[in-house]
Design an enzyme around this catalytic site. Sequence first.
Site, PDB file in Angstrom:
ATOM      1  N   CYS A 131       6.964  -7.500  -0.817  1.00 20.64           N
ATOM      2  CA  CYS A 131       7.768  -8.703  -0.548  1.00 20.64           C
ATOM      3  C   CYS A 131       9.254  -8.406  -0.768  1.00 20.64           C
ATOM      4  CB  CYS A 131       7.285  -9.890  -1.370  1.00 20.64           C
ATOM      5  SG  CYS A 131       8.012 -11.439  -0.788  1.00 20.64           S
ATOM      6  N   HIS A 149       2.182 -10.573   0.432  1.00 16.64           N
ATOM      7  CA  HIS A 149       1.765 -10.256  -0.940  1.00 16.64           C
ATOM      8  C   HIS A 149       0.329  -9.744  -0.943  1.00 16.64           C
ATOM      9  CE1 HIS A 149       5.182 -11.731  -3.282  1.00 16.64           C
ATOM     10  NE2 HIS A 149       5.333 -12.611  -2.309  1.00 16.64           N
ATOM     11  N   GLU A 173      -1.271  -8.681  -3.342  1.00 17.92           N
ATOM     12  CA  GLU A 173      -1.904  -9.144  -4.595  1.00 17.92           C
ATOM     13  C   GLU A 173      -2.268 -10.626  -4.535  1.00 17.92           C
ATOM     14  OE1 GLU A 173       1.251  -8.862  -4.069  1.00 17.92           O
ATOM     15  OE2 GLU A 173       2.426 -10.219  -5.324  1.00 17.92           O
TER      16      GLU A 173
END
Lengths: 252, 208
Positions: free
Chosen positions: B80, B190, B192
């Site tokens: 990001c 993202h 994650e």
Amino acid sequence: MKNVRLIPRLDVKGPNLIKGVHLEGLRVIGDPQEHAVKYYLDGADEIIYMDVVASLYGRNNLTNIVEHTANNVFIPITVGGGVRSVEDARKLLRSGADKVAINTAAIERPELLSEIADVFGTQCVVLSVEAKYKEDGTWEAYTDNGREKSGRNVLEWVELAAKHGAGEILLTSIDHEGTSKGFELNLVKAVSEIINVPIIASGGMGKVEDAIQVIDSGADAVAMADILHYKKMTMKEIHDEVRNAGLHVRRI
Amino acid sequence: MKIGILDYGAGNLKNVCRAIEHLEHSYCLVSDPESIEVVDKLIVPGVGAFKVAMEQIEKLGVVESLRSFAEKDKPVLGICLGMQLLFESSSEFGETKGLGLLEGNVELIPSEGENGLKHKVPHIGWNELVVGELQSPLVKDLRIEDAVYFVHSYRANNYKTENLVAHCDYDGLIIPAIVQKNRVFGCQFHPEKSGPIGLNILNSFLRM
């Protein structure tokens, strides 16, 4: 084509996931983390945690719950309730939140939104608006989880808040919240016509058709609570039906 | 294989750590030139404002270490804002210099798509990745229609097309989603926070 997000909203009081009607009359549902993990595995696009008594005590008590949830839930988590400073926001973001939702403190001091946006970016800043319809055809923003009038007109307020760096609006209709009778479409429509930041419509989801209608009215995301917490439908069923209706939700 | 995560106060640091733990890899946090020197692979997380992030990284005195890390062809993954930092500059809150590991700059997403549709900025939500011709280890397991989670107001611009691995289409507007030059990688989304699909992409980098 617009991407639609389906977002379970978990209102939390102390250690419990709770649910009310019109943001009042709270009923205990169960363990918030267990529900969050289940919704994640079933295909939720994000999770919203709201500490519904935080403003009363002047602080957010969700840090621990967020921290544990984030170990097992790999989708965005928005946390609201009692965020009064850049430090409060930092604490929640550090504990695993991706965005913070702010209502009461922003109404008292709109600059708080830009202060948090300057440090963490506007995408972290969700303005939480609790709107109640007035007889003169306008909406008034409430604070403290629907308990206090703010005197602010909702449309004027969201416009001002967007200028101060709100990156997203969590728009809750107090009148429709907990009723399962559908979203307050006029409210969503009015707000989406004056600002260009994404809107999460909240309050009233009782069936898949409600979600489709509110997206048509300008919402970008749909928050839902009763329908999931009371196990009327699973996240996956809602996801599939919304997709089958031709809306653009991700394939899970 | 030692994996380091750059700790400069980024908002999503812990979430990146959690994802890596979940994938059962070990890692260490690095925040000075010496610790960067000893890791084999580096992740640069990031959420928030470009300028503040760059100031933090400068304060740590690691700008040169990061550049020489990449020059030694050790793998770097920016996530990001971490990906945006890999570029030459950004116009967020005034022109700010980046790490310059990738050619190009970072600019605000226009509020209108190329097909004239009004977009919302920030760009928030799940978007399908469209993979180009460049072979990259990050996308080898990707299926058509796999979507990942984006949340950002700025995007890479004036990048070299040969560095673009995947993009997403935002109302006709190209948002660079995965970039790669040699072993410098960046994900605008993202991984994650993108469920199992995102974790897979992250794992591809960790196992490389």
